[in-house]
Design a protein around this motif. Structure first.
Motif, PDB file in Angstrom:
ATOM      1  N   ILE A   1      24.323  96.006  38.579  1.00 20.81           N
ATOM      2  CA  ILE A   1      23.104  96.762  38.273  1.00 20.81           C
ATOM      3  C   ILE A   1      23.459  98.243  38.359  1.00 20.81           C
ATOM      4  O   ILE A   1      23.610  98.788  39.445  1.00 20.81           O
ATOM      5  CB  ILE A   1      21.952  96.448  39.244  1.00 20.81           C
ATOM      6  N   ALA A   2      23.591  98.868  37.226  1.00 24.21           N
ATOM      7  CA  ALA A   2      24.072 100.245  37.196  1.00 24.21           C
ATOM      8  C   ALA A   2      22.960 101.270  37.056  1.00 24.21           C
ATOM      9  O   ALA A   2      23.110 102.408  37.491  1.00 24.21           O
ATOM     10  CB  ALA A   2      25.073 100.423  36.050  1.00 24.21           C
ATOM     11  N   ILE A   3      21.843 100.885  36.435  1.00 20.87           N
ATOM     12  CA  ILE A   3      20.833 101.870  36.036  1.00 20.87           C
ATOM     13  C   ILE A   3      19.458 101.433  36.523  1.00 20.87           C
ATOM     14  O   ILE A   3      19.032 100.296  36.269  1.00 20.87           O
ATOM     15  CB  ILE A   3      20.830 102.048  34.504  1.00 20.87           C
ATOM     16  N   PHE A   4      18.758 102.321  37.201  1.00 23.44           N
ATOM     17  CA  PHE A   4      17.459 102.010  37.786  1.00 23.44           C
ATOM     18  C   PHE A   4      16.345 102.832  37.149  1.00 23.44           C
ATOM     19  O   PHE A   4      15.292 103.026  37.733  1.00 23.44           O
ATOM     20  CB  PHE A   4      17.522 102.211  39.298  1.00 23.44           C
ATOM     21  N   ASP A   5      16.578 103.283  35.944  1.00 23.85           N
ATOM     22  CA  ASP A   5      15.580 103.927  35.090  1.00 23.85           C
ATOM     23  C   ASP A   5      15.386 102.983  33.907  1.00 23.85           C
ATOM     24  O   ASP A   5      16.307 102.779  33.114  1.00 23.85           O
ATOM     25  CB  ASP A   5      16.095 105.292  34.649  1.00 23.85           C
ATOM     26  N   ASP A   6      14.192 102.388  33.794  1.00 25.56           N
ATOM     27  CA  ASP A   6      13.984 101.315  32.821  1.00 25.56           C
ATOM     28  C   ASP A   6      14.248 101.761  31.390  1.00 25.56           C
ATOM     29  O   ASP A   6      14.875 101.034  30.606  1.00 25.56           O
ATOM     30  CB  ASP A   6      12.561 100.758  32.935  1.00 25.56           C
ATOM     31  N   GLU A   7      13.776 102.930  31.012  1.00 25.36           N
ATOM     32  CA  GLU A   7      13.969 103.396  29.640  1.00 25.36           C
ATOM     33  C   GLU A   7      15.440 103.630  29.345  1.00 25.36           C
ATOM     34  O   GLU A   7      15.958 103.201  28.301  1.00 25.36           O
ATOM     35  CB  GLU A   7      13.170 104.682  29.410  1.00 25.36           C
ATOM     36  N   LEU A   8      16.132 104.272  30.262  1.00 23.72           N
ATOM     37  CA  LEU A   8      17.564 104.516  30.071  1.00 23.72           C
ATOM     38  C   LEU A   8      18.337 103.210  30.069  1.00 23.72           C
ATOM     39  O   LEU A   8      19.246 103.014  29.250  1.00 23.72           O
ATOM     40  CB  LEU A   8      18.080 105.435  31.178  1.00 23.72           C
ATOM     41  N   GLN A   9      17.978 102.298  30.945  1.00 20.33           N
ATOM     42  CA  GLN A   9      18.689 101.016  31.048  1.00 20.33           C
ATOM     43  C   GLN A   9      18.630 100.239  29.723  1.00 20.33           C
ATOM     44  O   GLN A   9      19.629  99.695  29.265  1.00 20.33           O
ATOM     45  CB  GLN A   9      18.095 100.185  32.189  1.00 20.33           C
ATOM     46  N   GLN A  10      17.465 100.199  29.105  1.00 20.06           N
ATOM     47  CA  GLN A  10      17.330  99.446  27.866  1.00 20.06           C
ATOM     48  C   GLN A  10      18.018 100.132  26.697  1.00 20.06           C
ATOM     49  O   GLN A  10      18.346  99.486  25.701  1.00 20.06           O
ATOM     50  CB  GLN A  10      15.851  99.214  27.558  1.00 20.06           C
ATOM     51  N   THR A  11      18.264 101.426  26.815  1.00 22.80           N
ATOM     52  CA  THR A  11      18.994 102.144  25.778  1.00 22.80           C
ATOM     53  C   THR A  11      20.496 101.955  25.919  1.00 22.80           C
ATOM     54  O   THR A  11      21.200 101.743  24.928  1.00 22.80           O
ATOM     55  CB  THR A  11      18.664 103.649  25.844  1.00 22.80           C
ATOM     56  N   VAL A  12      20.967 101.998  27.159  1.00 24.91           N
ATOM     57  CA  VAL A  12      22.402 101.902  27.427  1.00 24.91           C
ATOM     58  C   VAL A  12      22.881 100.458  27.411  1.00 24.91           C
ATOM     59  O   VAL A  12      24.004 100.167  27.005  1.00 24.91           O
ATOM     60  CB  VAL A  12      22.727 102.555  28.793  1.00 24.91           C
ATOM     61  N   GLU A  13      22.014  99.539  27.859  1.00 27.28           N
ATOM     62  CA  GLU A  13      22.362  98.114  27.969  1.00 27.28           C
ATOM     63  C   GLU A  13      21.307  97.277  27.248  1.00 27.28           C
ATOM     64  O   GLU A  13      20.582  96.493  27.857  1.00 27.28           O
ATOM     65  CB  GLU A  13      22.411  97.690  29.441  1.00 27.28           C
ATOM     66  N   PRO A  14      21.186  97.401  25.930  1.00 28.69           N
ATOM     67  CA  PRO A  14      20.034  96.838  25.216  1.00 28.69           C
ATOM     68  C   PRO A  14      19.915  95.324  25.249  1.00 28.69           C
ATOM     69  O   PRO A  14      18.831  94.782  25.032  1.00 28.69           O
ATOM     70  CB  PRO A  14      20.230  97.337  23.782  1.00 28.69           C
ATOM     71  N   GLY A  15      21.007  94.618  25.532  1.00 28.03           N
ATOM     72  CA  GLY A  15      20.941  93.158  25.535  1.00 28.03           C
ATOM     73  C   GLY A  15      20.848  92.534  26.913  1.00 28.03           C
ATOM     74  O   GLY A  15      20.927  91.311  27.041  1.00 28.03           O
ATOM     75  N   THR A  16      20.670  93.351  27.943  1.00 21.95           N
ATOM     76  CA  THR A  16      20.680  92.842  29.315  1.00 21.95           C
ATOM     77  C   THR A  16      19.274  92.571  29.817  1.00 21.95           C
ATOM     78  O   THR A  16      18.294  93.143  29.333  1.00 21.95           O
ATOM     79  CB  THR A  16      21.335  93.856  30.269  1.00 21.95           C
TER      80      THR A  16
END
Length: 354
Positions: free
Chosen positions: A185-200
């Protein structure tokens, strides 16, 4: 286990030239459930991969039931491995997935050899064994059973919440052999997470999976890897992340800064130019000398995050040289013996993750 009536004809453009050279290619499959993704089913000749002794990788044996990954993380270090089949490390890595449909059967035979020494085996060190396709192919239950039945300790690192399906099986395996789990779990900002890891799966879903693992009596660490310079390295982000990790019941945290290997760097920088163009000059400067962030940045990050990890009671994690995950109980009962805390590892020995 596999789809019927969805095969691609030999003339289809998705039957890529590099794959056509494979003598073990069974068929290529598309299905509306996985729009834009092609699965290339192959018969594996071997399941266990021995990491060369001279390698800097912190694990000795691996199993990779899939090649390519629909998680589509823009920073994934394994992207360049797709090029061996004339597939590109960008879009093809995300959408052309190699599936070793017989991997569990081959593994069971390899583990039954008298020469097998029950060495710890790592899963998830290249591409994720619990990416979405695992919900249909169900390769992991057979792999887990083969490892446990042979007395082989193993670790699993994943971003996939499909891990929850196999928690009862993993709990049974843990009664026979050491089993180490880690959620990435690298990113705890939902918007950024879905941009950087779109299939997770979402961050909250992965934290819930950590809790589910703990409810099954299994230890589960969290890998905060990679930390992205100027995006996820603020004190507020790190402190909030560690508080959520602690609340999930995770047993420890390991971290490392982003590294950008050739083939990965180009894909990541294309994303950065679209999403945060103002950061492009900073990243070009940070990674001008090579794939790793400069020592000065890594020391700065360590000075910021190490006290937070201690404050949240999550510093028990140590990196196992043989698996790259939190130290396996198979390697000794003393938590710190013969191992290194992740932030103290030089970049070339830090766990290299997707």
């Amino acid at each position: 286990m596999r789809w019927s009536g969805q095969e691609l004809g030999s003339e289809e453009s998705a039957a890529l030239p590099g794959l056509a050279k494979l003598s073990n290619l069974v068929r290529s499959v598309q299905t509306p459930e996985f729009a834009g993704i092609t699965f290339h089913e192959v018969l594996a000749k071997s399941a266990l991969n021995r990491v060369p002794g001279a390698s800097a990788m912190p694990f000795g044996w691996t199993i990779n039931p899939y090649r390519g990954c629909s998680h589509a993380c823009v920073y994934c270090f394994a992207r360049s491995t797709h090029e061996y089949l004339d597939l590109d490390s960008g879009r093809d890595f995300d959408s052309q997935i190699i599936v070793k449909v017989n991997v569990a059967e081959v593994l069971a035979k390899e583990l039954a050899r008298p020469s097998w020494g029950a060495h710890p085996v790592a899963l998830g060190t290249n591409t994720d064994p619990y990416q979405r396709a695992e919900g249909r192919y169900r390769l992991m239950p057979g792999i887990i059973a083969a490892l446990a039945d042979s007395g082989t300790p193993f670790s699993i690192l994943t971003k996939g919440t499909l891990l929850r399906r196999d928690l009862p099986l993993l709990a049974e395996a843990a009664a026979l052999v050491p089993v180490d789990l880690a959620m990435s779990i690298a990113i705890f900002d939902d918007e950024l997470q879905q941009t950087v890891e779109p299939g997770t799966p979402t961050t909250s879903a992965r934290l819930a999976t950590v809790t589910a693992a703990r409810d099954h009596g299994l230890e589960c660490s969290v890998f905060m890897m990679p930390i992205l310079p100027h995006l996820t390295d603020t004190r507020d982000h790190l402190d909030s992340a560690l508080a959520q990790i602690r609340a999930s019941g995770a047993t420890s945290v390991l971290y490392s800064a982003l590294h950008l290997r050739p083939g990965v760097k180009e894909w990541f920088m294309q994303w950065l130019a679209r999403a945060r163009p103002e950061l492009v000059p900073r990243y070009e400067e940070l990674y001008a000398a090579g794939p790793y962030a400069p020592k000065g940045y890594r020391r700065w990050l360590a000075a910021k995050i190490a006290p937070l990890i201690r404050a949240h009671g999550l510093e028990r994690g140590t990196a196992a040289p043989s698996t790259g995950a939190v130290r396996s109980r198979a390697l000794g009962s003393t938590p710190g013996a013969g191992s290194l805390i992740a932030e103290e590892l030089p970049p070339e020995l830090q766990p290299t993750l997707f």
